[in-house]
Design an enzyme around this catalytic site. Structure first.
Site, PDB file in Angstrom:
ATOM      1  N   ASP A 145       0.823  -1.125   0.125  1.00 21.02           N
ATOM      2  CA  ASP A 145       0.092   0.186  -0.057  1.00 21.02           C
ATOM      3  C   ASP A 145       0.670   1.217  -0.088  1.00 21.02           C
ATOM      4  O   ASP A 145       0.612   2.201  -0.735  1.00 21.02           O
ATOM      5  CB  ASP A 145      -0.988   0.050   1.142  1.00 21.02           C
ATOM      6  N   HIS A 189      -5.784  -3.405   5.272  1.00 24.10           N
ATOM      7  CA  HIS A 189      -5.277  -3.963   3.928  1.00 24.10           C
ATOM      8  C   HIS A 189      -6.186  -4.447   2.973  1.00 24.10           C
ATOM      9  O   HIS A 189      -6.073  -5.219   2.173  1.00 24.10           O
ATOM     10  CB  HIS A 189      -4.124  -5.030   4.293  1.00 24.10           C
TER      11      HIS A 189
END
Ligand code: APR
Length: 339
Positions: free
Chosen positions: A176, A203
């Protein structure tokens, strides 16, 4: 002719030292799910590290071949292959770091949560083994849904009486930050190697919260651009799933990100100070029991949780929006072990 040779030698030198550091300490690292789309390129990147003395590869298929192939590479790490559940114990025994990309990936139309039924039991069984065989090893969990698989591993360690597991079990969310750095550097025409954006929360989907207001160097966006880039970061995994059209999810970028996390962790374990990576950990920073924030890594794993930092109003709104889904994912993971 000479200069071409010199350039060639220089290139080999650069490649060989891509992951080198000044530290000489050595470690055993285990990869669980090493034959897969993430596991193979991750193992290749790890084989290039002088910090690793032994790379132990486990999977339920193909590890003899993957290990034989990697073992011919002229770098230091010894490579061993371990096939099937009877050989999991020997793979993780003595490991300082265990990376777990074992499981099934997404297909178009699936969310990470749709993977729960298959991947939850895979992570449970691996955590069960690690909690008994290498309880002080660091775990880097890649298997999705990470929002739930990290709570599953933690509950197993708790059940088996392992103390201090909160400092050693990490959900690998590095992809990310890698994506955020890439996308924002491209938007602003910046040198990507100098761009850093913390990503907090979870996530998957709306639980991924890029904190663009804390970008180094500082960047500013009109609100509609900020919203567009945030949504792209949140849906970046799906972008890859759709482009691969049934052939799986992100593997190469995920392997890069996991190797980046692993190198930071190994450097910190070897005493290098100041290594900070965002990761999804057991946390007291918000009302969610697990939450990703920047983490200062040290000799014993999580040295200090650096927290959320100052958020702008838009990011506070993202956090509020994420919380119910994140807490639901956490509960689902915990219930899976407790039931
Ligand atoms: N133990 C060990 N390895 C396993 C097990 C198990 N119980 N079950 C499956 N595997 C292995 C498979 O044999 C395969 O080699 O895990 C590997 C998974 O590889 P892929 O199917 O190519 O999936 P990949 O794209 O690598 O993704 C794996 O990581 O990011 C996450 O969402 C992704 O959860 C998925 C996981």
């Amino acid at each position: 002719m000479f200069s071409r040779f010199a350039r060639h030698s220089q290139l080999i030198f650069i490649v060989k030292n891509a992951f080198s550091t000044s530290s000489k300490a050595e470690s055993k690292v285990a990869v669980i799910g090493a034959s897969g789309g993430i596991g193979q390129p991750l193992s290749l990147l790890l084989k290039n590290s002088p910090l690793i003395s032994h790379l132990a590869l486990y999977d339920i298929a193909h590890t003899p071949g993957v290990a034989a192939d990697l073992s011919h590479i002229e770098t230091k790490a010894k490579v061993t292959g371990h096939l099937g559940p009877d050989n999991l114990k020997e793979c993780v025994e003595g490991a300082k770091l265990v990376l777990i990309p074992a499981g099934v990936p997404r297909k178009p139309g699936m969310t990470r949560d749709d993977l729960f039924n298959t991947n939850a039991s895979i992570v449970r069984d691996i955590a069960e083994c690690c909690s008994k065989v290498c309880p002080s090893a660091m775990l880097g969990i890649i298997t999705n849904p990470v929002n739930s698989t990290v709570p599953i591993a933690c509950e197993i360690y708790k059940k088996n009486g392992v103390s201090g597991f909160e400092k050693r079990i990490f959900g690998v969310t590095t992809l990310d930050t890698v994506r955020s750095n890439t996308f924002i550097a491209a938007e602003k025409g910046l040198d990507v190697s100098k761009v850093h954006i913390p990503v907090i929360g979870g996530h998957s989907g709306i639980t991924i919260i890029p904190v663009i207001s804390q970008c180094t160097p500082p960047v500013s966006f009109p609100q509609d651009d900020r919203v567009r880039i945030t949504k792209r970061i949140q849906n970046a995994g799906t972008e890859v799933v759709e482009a691969k059209a049934g052939a799986g999810s992100a593997t190469l970028s995920m392997a890069f990100a996991a190797a980046k996390f692993a190198m930071a962790m190994l450097e910190a374990l070897n005493g290098m100070e100041g290594k900070v990576e965002c990761a999804y950990v057991r946390s007291e920073e918000t009302e969610a029991k697990y939450f990703a924030t920047p983490i200062l890594l040290g000799k014993n794993g999580l040295e200090k949780n650096l927290g959320l930092g100052k958020l702008i109003e838009y990011e506070v709104g993202l956090l509020k929006e994420a919380m119910p889904e994140l807490q639901g994912n956490i509960k689902k993971g915990e219930d899976f072990v407790l039931k």
